[in-house]
Each structure stands twice: as C-alpha cells, then as structure tokens.
Scaffold this motif. Structure first.
Motif, mmCIF file in Angstrom:
data_model
loop_
_atom_site.group_PDB
_atom_site.id
_atom_site.type_symbol
_atom_site.label_atom_id
_atom_site.label_comp_id
_atom_site.label_asym_id
_atom_site.label_seq_id
_atom_site.Cartn_x
_atom_site.Cartn_y
_atom_site.Cartn_z
ATOM 1 N N UNK A 253 1.001 -1.204 -0.143
ATOM 2 C CA UNK A 253 -0.163 -0.060 0.030
ATOM 3 C C UNK A 253 0.747 1.330 -0.052
ATOM 4 N N UNK A 254 1.920 1.307 0.863
ATOM 5 C CA UNK A 254 2.941 2.588 0.892
ATOM 6 C C UNK A 254 3.582 2.858 -0.485
ATOM 7 N N UNK A 255 3.719 1.944 -1.104
ATOM 8 C CA UNK A 255 4.735 1.947 -2.600
ATOM 9 C C UNK A 255 3.567 1.968 -3.720
ATOM 10 N N UNK A 256 2.369 1.812 -3.514
ATOM 11 C CA UNK A 256 1.496 2.078 -4.609
ATOM 12 C C UNK A 256 1.355 0.936 -5.510
ATOM 13 N N UNK A 257 1.412 -0.360 -4.964
ATOM 14 C CA UNK A 257 1.352 -1.716 -5.606
ATOM 15 C C UNK A 257 0.125 -2.315 -5.577
ATOM 16 N N UNK A 258 -0.806 -1.975 -4.849
ATOM 17 C CA UNK A 258 -2.112 -2.466 -4.648
ATOM 18 C C UNK A 258 -2.826 -2.562 -5.857
ATOM 19 N N UNK A 259 -2.933 -1.552 -6.669
ATOM 20 C CA UNK A 259 -3.878 -1.737 -8.005
ATOM 21 C C UNK A 259 -3.499 -3.013 -8.613
ATOM 22 N N UNK B 42 -8.714 -2.646 -2.657
ATOM 23 C CA UNK B 42 -8.007 -1.658 -1.686
ATOM 24 C C UNK B 42 -8.474 -0.418 -2.121
ATOM 25 N N UNK B 43 -7.976 0.659 -1.197
ATOM 26 C CA UNK B 43 -8.228 2.090 -1.472
ATOM 27 C C UNK B 43 -7.682 2.371 -2.741
ATOM 28 N N UNK C 118 -19.178 -13.717 -7.981
ATOM 29 C CA UNK C 118 -18.082 -12.681 -7.398
ATOM 30 C C UNK C 118 -18.808 -11.875 -6.419
ATOM 31 N N UNK C 119 -18.037 -11.736 -5.156
ATOM 32 C CA UNK C 119 -18.371 -10.528 -4.190
ATOM 33 C C UNK C 119 -17.290 -9.920 -3.834
ATOM 34 N N UNK C 120 -17.448 -8.596 -3.889
ATOM 35 C CA UNK C 120 -16.314 -7.770 -3.496
ATOM 36 C C UNK C 120 -16.471 -7.198 -2.413
ATOM 37 N N UNK C 121 -15.426 -7.092 -1.501
ATOM 38 C CA UNK C 121 -15.207 -6.731 -0.161
ATOM 39 C C UNK C 121 -14.423 -5.161 -0.073
ATOM 40 N N UNK C 122 -14.906 -4.179 0.715
ATOM 41 C CA UNK C 122 -14.485 -3.169 0.623
ATOM 42 C C UNK C 122 -14.359 -2.608 1.949
ATOM 43 N N UNK C 123 -13.240 -2.087 2.692
ATOM 44 C CA UNK C 123 -13.038 -1.646 3.918
ATOM 45 C C UNK C 123 -13.684 -0.377 4.206
ATOM 46 N N UNK C 124 -13.946 0.245 5.179
ATOM 47 C CA UNK C 124 -14.743 1.532 5.563
ATOM 48 C C UNK C 124 -13.686 2.593 5.262
ATOM 49 N N UNK C 125 -12.278 2.406 5.491
ATOM 50 C CA UNK C 125 -11.611 3.150 5.445
ATOM 51 C C UNK C 125 -11.119 3.642 3.919
ATOM 52 N N UNK D 255 -19.818 -6.050 -0.046
ATOM 53 C CA UNK D 255 -19.682 -6.086 1.312
ATOM 54 C C UNK D 255 -18.676 -5.245 1.929
ATOM 55 N N UNK D 256 -19.173 -4.545 2.999
ATOM 56 C CA UNK D 256 -18.095 -3.761 3.739
ATOM 57 C C UNK D 256 -17.346 -4.490 4.685
ATOM 58 N N UNK D 257 -16.074 -4.659 4.704
ATOM 59 C CA UNK D 257 -15.265 -5.497 5.419
ATOM 60 C C UNK D 257 -14.786 -4.612 6.723
ATOM 61 N N UNK D 258 -14.529 -5.342 7.834
ATOM 62 C CA UNK D 258 -13.927 -4.683 9.119
ATOM 63 C C UNK D 258 -15.145 -3.495 9.430
ATOM 64 N N UNK D 259 -16.037 -3.830 9.354
ATOM 65 C CA UNK D 259 -17.472 -2.940 9.674
ATOM 66 C C UNK D 259 -17.273 -2.605 11.131
ATOM 67 N N UNK D 260 -17.405 -1.330 11.592
ATOM 68 C CA UNK D 260 -17.254 -0.605 12.868
ATOM 69 C C UNK D 260 -15.866 -0.005 13.318
ATOM 70 N N UNK D 261 -14.988 -0.327 12.510
ATOM 71 C CA UNK D 261 -13.633 0.367 12.676
ATOM 72 C C UNK D 261 -13.368 1.461 11.827
ATOM 73 N N UNK D 262 -13.828 1.826 10.891
ATOM 74 C CA UNK D 262 -13.718 3.122 9.994
ATOM 75 C C UNK D 262 -14.090 4.356 10.712
ATOM 76 N N UNK D 263 -13.848 5.521 9.748
ATOM 77 C CA UNK D 263 -14.146 6.836 10.252
ATOM 78 C C UNK D 263 -15.475 7.324 9.595
#
Length: 715
Positions: A514-520, A553-554, A580-587, A611-619
């Motif tokens: 993520x820090x180096x822009x490789x997630x895409x 990823x973001x 396919x189901x796609x999971x996205x985090x709140x952040x 689906x919203x992943x890690x729900x309840x931890x985002x901003x």
C-alpha cells in the motif's frame, strides 16, 4: 603663353562673329604703355610658376595659349601643341550647349562653373579681355577642386547622417544620454524626457548626479569604473523628477577624442521596473508555496544548507522536524479540495504563530511541512514538537464546520544523523513515518529505523518480482451459513512464501504494498487468479456454492474505471459477476466517498455482490451507510474476539446485526474461533460466520477436497 596677350595681336578677321558674351571692356596692355619689353620676361616666369591653369581663347573658342599647370590638371602631354584646338577638346564637359552657353553669356566680367573631368572635379573661371583693335579674347582659369568637392560632399553627407541619427535616437525607446567628463549632460533624447520627467532644456548642462541619483558615491564609482574599463553595465537605482525611485539597466561606453583622451560617456538606460516586478513574482512562485505563502521545498533546502554551513562554522546543533498531518486526507476527500486548502492555510498559520526565533517553516507539498531550527539538545527539539502538536488540539473552524486534525512528527539532528541536507531530510522522513505508523506523535530518528526501511524496500522488491513470476498464492477460507451449517461461499486470501524469508504474513507485506502504490496491480492479480481457480474447479467437476469474495483496496477505488476493469476480467475468464463478491473496507471507501459510491453503484448494476469489510472500525461510515449499495456488513474480528467477555463488544456486535437487519442487509462475523461464539452469533440472528472454528484458509486443492464435496454443520 598668356604673356603673348601683352604683345600686339594681328588684326581680327572681320568675317568672324564673336559671341555676345565676349563683348567686354578693353584692357590696357604693355604695348599701350610702352613698357612691354621690360615686363615680358617677368610675365612668362610668373605665368609658368602659377598653380592655377590658364587658357586663353579667341572669340571662336579656339585655344590661343595654355600654361603648364593646365597640362598637369588635365593630364595632357606638354609636347603636343594645343593652340588652335577648340575649347571643348580640352574640356569635353563644355560640349553641351546647356553648360557652355550660360557660361559664355554672363552679364558680368567673370563667370564661374564647376564641371566634372574624368575622375576630377574642376572649377573654371571666364574673364573677358580686349586686345588691340578691339580684338576680343577670354582668359579661363582652371582649378582642381576634387578634394574640396569631396570634403564638401562628405560634410553634407555627415550632416545628413547626424540629423538622421539624432532623429533615430529620439525615436529610441531607451533613454540615451551623453555626459562630458565634467559630468555635464550634452545630449538628452525624447525617451530620457519620458523616463525621468526632465525636459531636454532642463537636463542639458546639468549634472546627472543632481537630477537622477540619490547616492553621489555610487554615481562616482560607476563613472570611475566606466573610465577605467572603457565600459560598464549593471542595474542602478535612480529617481524620477517627482522623486519616485525606480531601477534601470544601464550600459555606459567611454568615448575618446582623436588623441585617445576621455571625452564623454554614452549612456543607454532601460527602465526595468516591470521586469523586476515580474522577476520577483516568478522568484516568489519558484520559492514559495502559492497556497500557504510559506517557503517551498526549493527554498527550504537552500536555507537548510545555509543553516548547516553556519552550524558547522560555529559548532552548533540543528533539529529538523518533518510534519505530516493526520486525518487530512479524509477531510480532503469527503469535503473537497477547497475545504482541504483552507485547512492547510489555517494549519500553516497556527504553525507560524507557534514557532519563534530563528526557525524556518516550509511546506513540502500536500499535507507535509518541515522545520529547521538551532537547538541546545533533543529536549529542546521535543518541546518544539509538543508545541506544534498542541496548536492543533483545538478543532479548525471553517464557516459553521469544525475539523480535527493531528500531526505526526519525525526529528533528525545535525550533526548526529548526518552532515548534509539530504541525509537529514531522509532521517526526519523515516522518523515521521515511524511516528505515524505507531501513533507516537513525534519520534526522533534512530539508526534501526533505516534498517527497518531497507528491509521494507527489499520486501517490496521481492513482492513485485513474485507477483510478476506468479510466485504468490491464493488460499481459500469458507463462509458458513449459521442456520444451515453449510458452506455458502468463500474468501480468497493472498499468501506469499518468499524464497529468501519463507512465509511472510499479509499483515507485513500488504502495508508495504500500500505504501508503495502496488495495490492496484496486486488486486488485479488476485482477481485474475481467483477467476482462473473457479474455472479450474468447474473443469474438474467441483460445484462451488455461493460467491467467492475478493478484497478491493483504497488504491483500486481511486481508479474511476475500476468497475469496467473488474467486469472485463471476469468476463474474459468466462464467468458471470454472480460468482464474485467484492469486499471493501470502511477506510478505503472514505478516501473519496463520491467516487466510491459511483464505483459501487456500477458494480452493483453489473451483478456483483458488495460487502463492507471490518465494519465498525472506520471513520464516520455510519453517516454514509445509507448511500452505499451494499449487500453485507462484515463485523470486524476485534469485536468478535471478546464479545463473550466484554459487554461493550457484545453490544456493538448486537447493534451491527440489528442495523443490518433493519436495512435489509446480511451480517457476517469474521474471526469466529469457538463454538460459544458461533452459538451466540446464531442467537443474535447473524447470517454467516467465518473463522478458524469452521476452517482455516487452505490452498485450492485442499479447500476443494474439504469443502466442495461435503458440508459441515456446527458441532
């Protein structure tokens, strides 16, 4: 020779008719006075020595006599007799009646004419003389005035040239001034009048140091250098007639007389007031941040190098503070760049008000700021860092809205952490990154941090190589329907067995990616491999029930064409979005809410489950939940782990499940590791569960052997 005219001449031919112009007054001759014999020798000698050509002609314009000077002037042969020849033979320019007739028909005793002869210019003079028996003769004098004529023409040409030059100088846009060595102005063109306000009459004879200069010493120095070097060029400050100061670019050239002595100084002055203002604006744009008006990276690096030089000379200590704002990106993405810019302006103003003394604050770009200051020790630097943090404790106010931001600060010190600007900046940046990832607020650089960073860079390099060489793997973990106890889909999880380090946890390499822009690139690789695996199972006769979940990823959500790319990848594999189901985090959704919603709506229309992943931890995601077209809320493992022991965690889980139910969504719990947790979730009406209690993530073959041939209920 002309002396013969002094003798008695034969009686004139009465049949010839003399021109009217030759009827002149008679002259007395020596014969008439009776003294001719005495004067004759002297007359011949005098005539021979004259440097004026003499020609005597009769009334028929025939030459009677010439002197030696005529031969010399006309380039004639002395031996060749000329007597009896017509005048035009000697002077062809007189051939033309338009020239000769006016010359011969004058009313005065003498007539003058300037004529060309070959390469020369001659002046001829005609004087009528009368001999005995009223015989009519004429005396013509011939002078070579070639040089005189040339000088006259040259003078006239020079005068015209000077007039043209003066006219051109008056039309010049630059002020042109000539001053003598005595400092008096001798020339002042129209542009000088316009530039300085003094008229030519006011300026001439005056001294420029009185009219134009505020600094007499500077005028004397420029004049001295011009005389010594022959020229001078530079920028000088001068004043207008009304006293207004301005800057001119001056070019001065020393003019010498024919004896090489200094005579005057030619000055060409150009008003560069507008150019200087433009240059200053360009310089400011090049060195200062246009938003906050703080020094930018270029100017800061220059000042940092100067500070290092001074610290080295006087054996002082420097602290470099690298600042990065916390939560700024969320504000910028959710509220827009205009609001984000105003936040940066207010932050810069607070930082400036906090810093005092010999401190340089700069904005490097984005939400990064940096400070360099002299300090006694690390304690003093830490106190500065704490003041900078405290200045952001109070929320920022923009209109009726309030925004809270924090700051992570990394510190490096001269000379301990480096002796040059680049090394000190690098160390402060590393320390800031450490402070941000650990939430420590501010951290001073330590050598171990560089080793950690090198390790991360090495991991990133190996990860990129593994991805390109298909050395990564996907493991699969089942999702269980709590009511039936049967498998209802699975999640694809990335795993990496590095040849050098062995198994590397996703918790370690995913943040690095993520820090180096490789997630895409990494996310696309996962989707392609997952689709390929489904096709492989189908070809082997396995029946996969439910959907296979893939994480987004973001960085992927920052691509507005993401939905089309995902659809094309799935269709290219010969599959349907229903697989396919796609999971996205709140952040990740909160980085750019508007774009996230657009992408999710497109994916939903295409047939993908969301689906919203890690729900309840985002901003602040609850305020946007109604806008997200999702199917499932995935309860974060941090709430499931202690839900049976912590009342607050149990309440949160209950609330999320109830919220999902009221919104018509499904709820799935991750990290279920015990029967008690599974049973409690079932009682709370949770739909699905995932965790070690049901099954660990396994390679594709093991997963297929365990889950695609049979089902397992809750034991």
């Amino acid at each position: 020779m002309i002396a013969r005219l002094l003798k008695k001449t034969p009686e004139a031919d009465t049949t010839s008719s003399a021109p009217a112009s030759l009827s002149s007054h008679a002259i007395n001759t020596p014969e008439n006075t009776g003294s001719g014999s005495l004067l004759q020798p002297y007359a011949d000698s005098i005539v021979a020595s004259l440097n004026v050509g003499l020609i005597v002609i009769d009334e028929a314009l025939l030459v009677l006599s010439v002197n030696d000077c005529v031969c010399k002037i006309l380039g004639l042969d002395h031996a060749n007799p000329m007597a009896g020849q017509h005048l035009r033979t000697l002077l062809p320019a007189l051939e033309s009646p338009q020239v000769l007739h006016p010359f011969l028909s004058g009313k005065t005793g003498k007539r003058y004419l300037s004529i060309p002869h070959e390469k020369s210019q001659l002046r001829i003079t005609l004087t009528d003389i009368v001999g005995d028996h009223a015989q009519q003769h004429a005396l013509i004098t011939v002078e070579d005035i070639t040089e005189e004529h040339r000088l006259r023409e040259e003078t006239l040409a020079n005068a015209a040239h000077y007039r043209n030059q003066a006219s051109l100088l008056d039309k010049a846009s630059d002020a042109i001034i000539v001053i003598g060595i005595n400092h008096h102005i001798s020339y002042w063109n129209k542009a000088a009048e316009k530039l300085y306000g003094w008229t030519c009459d006011e300026a001439l004879g005056n001294s420029p140091e009185n009219l134009l200069w505020d600094d007499e010493a500077a005028f004397n120095e420029v004049t001295r250098l011009t005389i010594e070097n022959g020229e001078w060029r530079g920028e000088i400050s001068q004043r207008h007639k009304d006293g207004t100061p301005f800057v001119v670019e001056s070019q001065r050239t020393l003019v010498r007389d024919e004896n090489k002595r200094p005579k005057s100084i030619l000055i060409i002055n150009t008003d560069i007031t507008e150019r200087k203002a433009t240059e200053e604006k360009i310089r400011h744009l090049a060195l200062y941040d246009s938003l906050t008006r703080l020094p930018n990276r270029t100017l800061f690096m220059d000042r940092l190098r100067q500070a290092i030089s001074n610290a080295s000379r006087y054996q002082r200590r420097l602290a470099i503070l690298f600042l990065d704002l916390n939560r700024f990106k969320e504000i910028n993405d959710t509220q827009g760049h205009d609001v984000g810019d105003q936040v940066l302006i207010q932050v810069a103003q607070r930082f400036e008000a906090t810093l005092r003394g010999e401190k340089t604050l700069a904005r490097l770009g984005g939400d990064e700021f940096i400070v360099v200051t002299e300090v006694e020790d690390q304690v003093a630097a830490a106190m500065i860092a704490e003041r900078l943090q405290q200045t952001l404790l109070a929320p920022l106010r923009l209109g009726n809205d309030h925004f809270s931001v924090g700051v992570s600060i990394g510190l490096s010190f001269y000379p301990e952490d480096g002796d040059n600007a680049d090394d000190l900046m690098k160390c402060a940046d590393i320390a800031m990154y450490k402070a941000k990832t650990t939430g420590a607020g501010y951290i001073a650089y330590q050598a171990k941090m560089s080793a950690d960073l090198n390790e991360q860079m090495h991991i990133a390099r190996n990860l990129n190589q593994a991805m390109n060489a298909d050395k990564l793997e996907l493991y699969y973990q089942p999702k269980i329907n709590l009511k039936t106890g049967e498998i209802d889909g699975a999640e694809a999880l990335l795993r990496w067995n590095d040849a050098e380090r062995g198994w590397i946890s996703p918790a370690q390499f995913i943040p690095i990616a993520e820090a180096r822009g490789m997630m895409a690139q990494l996310g696309l690789w996962v989707l392609e491999q997952a689709c390929r695996q489904i096709c492989t199972w189908q070809a082997a006769g396995y029946h996969f029930h439910g959907r296979l979940a893939i994480n987004l990823s973001a960085q992927q959500l920052s691509d507005p064409e993401l939905a089309d790319k995902i659809l094309q990848t799935v269709l290219n594999a010969g599959l349907s979005p229903a697989c396919i189901e796609l999971e996205l985090t709140e952040s990740s959704l909160m980085h750019n809410v508007a774009q996230s919603i657009d992408i999710m709506q497109s994916l939903k229309k295409m047939g993908f489950a969301l689906s919203i992943d890690d729900f309840g931890t985002g901003y602040s995601s609850l305020s946007y939940l109604k806008c997200f077209p999702v199917d499932t809320l995935k309860i974060d493992i941090s709430f499931i782990r202690d839900m049976l022991n912590e009342h607050h965690d149990h309440t949160i889980v209950t609330t999320i499940i109830g919220m999902a139910r009221n919104l018509g969504l499904k709820a799935i719990a991750e990290g279920v590791e015990t029967l008690e947790q599974a049973s409690s979730l079932l009682k709370l009406d949770c739909d699905h569960a995932q965790g070690y209690y049901f099954g660990r993530p396994e390679p594709a073959q093991i997963f297929a052997a365990q889950w695609l041939r049979c089902s397992s209920g809750i034991a």
